[in-house]
Design a protein around this motif. Structure first.
Motif, mmCIF file in Angstrom:
data_model
loop_
_atom_site.group_PDB
_atom_site.id
_atom_site.type_symbol
_atom_site.label_atom_id
_atom_site.label_comp_id
_atom_site.label_asym_id
_atom_site.label_seq_id
_atom_site.Cartn_x
_atom_site.Cartn_y
_atom_site.Cartn_z
ATOM 1 N N LYS A 90 75.007 35.110 -1.447
ATOM 2 C CA LYS A 90 75.534 36.252 -2.889
ATOM 3 C C LYS A 90 76.536 37.722 -2.221
ATOM 4 O O LYS A 90 77.364 37.940 -2.871
ATOM 5 N N LYS A 131 80.324 37.906 -3.890
ATOM 6 C CA LYS A 131 80.996 39.472 -3.171
ATOM 7 C C LYS A 131 82.343 39.992 -3.111
ATOM 8 O O LYS A 131 83.448 40.146 -3.514
ATOM 9 N N LYS A 171 84.718 38.063 -5.005
ATOM 10 C CA LYS A 171 85.271 38.624 -6.288
ATOM 11 C C LYS A 171 85.917 39.829 -5.878
ATOM 12 O O LYS A 171 87.156 39.936 -6.205
ATOM 13 N N THR A 231 74.116 37.273 -10.021
ATOM 14 C CA THR A 231 74.450 37.897 -11.424
ATOM 15 C C THR A 231 76.148 38.503 -10.485
ATOM 16 O O THR A 231 76.615 37.891 -10.776
ATOM 17 N N SER A 232 75.685 39.497 -10.514
ATOM 18 C CA SER A 232 76.661 40.418 -10.031
ATOM 19 C C SER A 232 77.171 40.374 -9.210
ATOM 20 O O SER A 232 79.077 40.926 -9.006
ATOM 21 N N TYR A 268 78.840 37.118 -8.258
ATOM 22 C CA TYR A 268 80.301 36.975 -8.715
ATOM 23 C C TYR A 268 80.134 36.338 -10.124
ATOM 24 O O TYR A 268 79.921 35.698 -10.415
ATOM 25 N N ASN A 269 80.696 37.288 -10.977
ATOM 26 C CA ASN A 269 80.109 37.093 -12.581
ATOM 27 C C ASN A 269 81.978 37.402 -13.283
ATOM 28 O O ASN A 269 81.848 37.489 -14.096
#
Length: 598
Positions: free
Chosen positions: A194, A198, A201, A226-227, A229-230
């Motif tokens: 994650k 991030k 992103k 989830t947030s 890499y959305n």
């Protein structure tokens, strides 16, 4: 002769060595227009790595002088986009990251992979970088950030391509489906995977990263971040890209024609096409059922390369490189309700229906609601072991196994669940061989009555009808080395329960063709108890009026089917027609149907 790129996913090598390349470059412009950060999903060994390699060679600033030789005769070479050869390329392949050991071991494997590619990047593009890149062995995320800073400061553009983004995370998940703590630690909070996404992103939002293209098998890992890499646009269900990876019917026909010419064979074209269709076709990667299905390219190249070398089909139709798909089926089978789902999938007359494909779900969803057909069916779809075959009367998507190779994987898993004992497996194989050669059903029936039916778990089976009986025979008799085995085969708009036709390259051996028709009678219909059925001899139960009526009904159907198959294969002496009636799950009676030769 065609040089098939079996096992080769390097675009540059394929093009410079004059190997077969299936041109999908006309879609490069559409990919550019689709978005700056794209997520593209396809099953294993479907050509994703070759797609990435094609993009690398098209966009790499260092390969501009080779553009004409690599792409000149391809669709994009005749109408290139403005972005051709405009990027510095960084490519990661997470299938090379080990999922073994502790979280620290996995992290070290990931960091080693990232740093190795950063080093290679520096060596390749060092004259274009005005600032140094600092590689930190203990923190590859910092190495990547240093790289993006140097690229931005040098006035260059970066294209990041990630192959098999979910590979090692999926391996962690599938290796221990009942304990997902290691998997969650990779993706939740400050989990290393994650954290990496991030940074990707953030780098894109800061203009340090111009384009990102990610491939994988399923959206589970992306959803669990989830947030983290959305921002990626999902293009894997876009009808425009249905055939971006895969082999079309026209491409297949052209290759088969060439292979037969190489073998100086004037016959067999239709037989080969039918074999390839039954075993390797059937994949649709969008909800638009008007889009044609595509073939698995790895399996087709495996078959045609063997045929080209030996002028005959390979005995094993499942390439061992695809056997890993069995692990995905096993993962689902081991979840609560998984065995029942597999039994449902094996019923061709009742497709698995879902309102839509789920594309945003994580491992928690699978654990909390494992009996939900939409979640389970969607995951099997992404794994490539289910495909979209149509829509129901109420508009639901209908999911089925795409072909006989995949059906065989389901049957092997069902066999593993029901008959884990090695001795049972040996007994079953001996019974199956007796049937293949002599149509001797007695050993197989005894095995089904005493072992197979006894292993059924009523909680996992919703059916108590002929489907359960048919599944038993299909599971125990399935052998794609000897047979093309089709359940519910269409014969002039009629359906027979199980057809076993000896494969063309095996018809020289002492193997029989079969048609089997199954009927099921409940104990209530028979007005008998299970104990009464077991105590009666098979001969006595076969004379019961209800059993005789069921056998007569099956015989009538078999006569119609036999005429069609004899006319097709012209070998009446090889074909056996057998009616099987189940009395609950206590007793099987059967009768070989002697009908006219035609």
């Amino acid at each position: 002769m065609i040089r098939f790129p079996y096992g080769n996913s390097d675009f540059h090598s394929i093009r410079t060595k004059n190997m077969l390349y299936l041109d999908r470059t006309h879609l490069i412009s559409a990919l550019e227009q689709a978005g700056q950060q794209l997520l593209f999903l396809r099953p294993r060994r479907f050509g994703k790595s070759l797609l990435l390699s094609t993009l690398v060679n098209y966009y790499d600033i260092k390969l501009a002088e080779e553009f004409d030789s690599l792409f000149g005769d391809l669709a994009i070479g005749k109408n290139p986009t403005e972005e051709r050869n405009q990027y510095l390329i960084l490519r990661w392949d997470f299938s090379k990251v080990s999922a073994q050991g502790s979280l620290e071991d996995i992290k070290n494997s990931l960091f080693n992979h990232l740093n190795a590619h950063v080093e290679g990047f520096i060596q390749k593009y060092q004259e274009l970088l005005r600032f140094p890149v600092h590689i930190r062995d203990e923190d590859a995320l910092a190495s990547f950030q240093s790289l993006t800073n140097a690229i931005q400061g040098s006035g260059q553009q970066l294209y990041l391509l990630i192959d098999a983004y979910d590979n090692f995370a999926n391996e962690v998940l599938v290796s221990d489906p009942h304990n997902s703590r290691r998997y969650q630690a990779l993706l939740e909070g400050e989990g290393i995977l994650k954290s990496l996404f991030k940074i990707i992103k953030a780098s894109a939002s800061e203009g340090k990263l111009t384009r990102v293209f990610i491939t994988g098998v399923s959206p589970v890992v992306m959803s669990d971040m989830t947030s983290g890499y959305n921002v990626a646009k999902n293009i894997y269900l876009n009808p425009r890209f249905n055939a971006l990876c895969g082999l079309t019917q026209a491409e297949l026909e052209s290759s088969v024609t060439q292979v037969l010419e190489d073998c100086q064979q004037t016959e067999g074209y239709a037989t080969i096409l039918e074999t390839l269709r039954l075993f390797y076709n059937g994949y649709r990667f969008c909800t638009d059922i008007k889009q044609p299905c595509v073939y698995n390219p790895t399996l087709v190249f495996y078959f045609l390369q063997h045929y080209q070398e030996f002028c005959s089909a390979p005995e094993q139709l499942l390439d061992s490189n695809l056997s890993m798909d069995a692990n995905k089926i096993r993962y689902i089978a081991d979840l609560p309700g998984g065995q029942s789902l597999i039994a449902h999938i094996l019923d061709e007359q009742q497709a698995l229906g879902v309102t839509s494909l789920e594309d945003r779900f994580g491992v928690e969803s699978l654990r909390d609601i494992p009996r939900d057909q939409r979640f389970m069916g969607s995951l099997l779809y992404y794994f490539g072991v289910l495909t979209i075959t149509g829509r129901s009367a109420i508009g639901e998507l209908e999911l089925n196994a795409p072909n006989l190779v995949i059906r065989g994987l389901y049957l092997e898993e069902l066999k593993r669940k029901l008959l884990p004992n090695t001795q049972d497996s040996d007994t079953m194989q001996a019974a199956a061989k007796a049937f293949y050669q002599y149509a001797d059903l007695q050993p197989l029936v005894e095995f089904i009555e005493t072992r197979y039916f006894a292993a059924l778990d009523n909680r996992d089976y919703r059916w108590s009808n002929e489907l359960t009986v048919k599944t038993a025979f299909l599971t125990l008799l399935f052998n794609d080395t000897y047979y093309i085995m089709d359940s519910e085969s269409a014969l002039k708009r009629r359906y027979c329960d199980l057809v076993m036709i000896v494969r063309p390259n095996m018809r020289q051996y002492a193997l029989l063709d079969f048609i089997l028709e199954f009927k099921y009678l409940t104990l209530k219909e028979l007005q008998l108890t299970a104990e009464q059925v077991r105590t009666h001899s098979r001969e006595v139960t076969q004379q019961l009026p209800a059993v005789q009526a069921a056998l007569a009904n099956a015989t009538q159907q078999l006569q119609e089917y036999r005429t069609i198959l004899v006319n097709k294969y012209q070998e009446p002496q090889r074909l056996r027609c057998i009616a099987v009636v189940a009395l609950g799950f206590e007793r099987l009676v059967w009768e070989e149907v002697r009908v006219f030769d035609s």
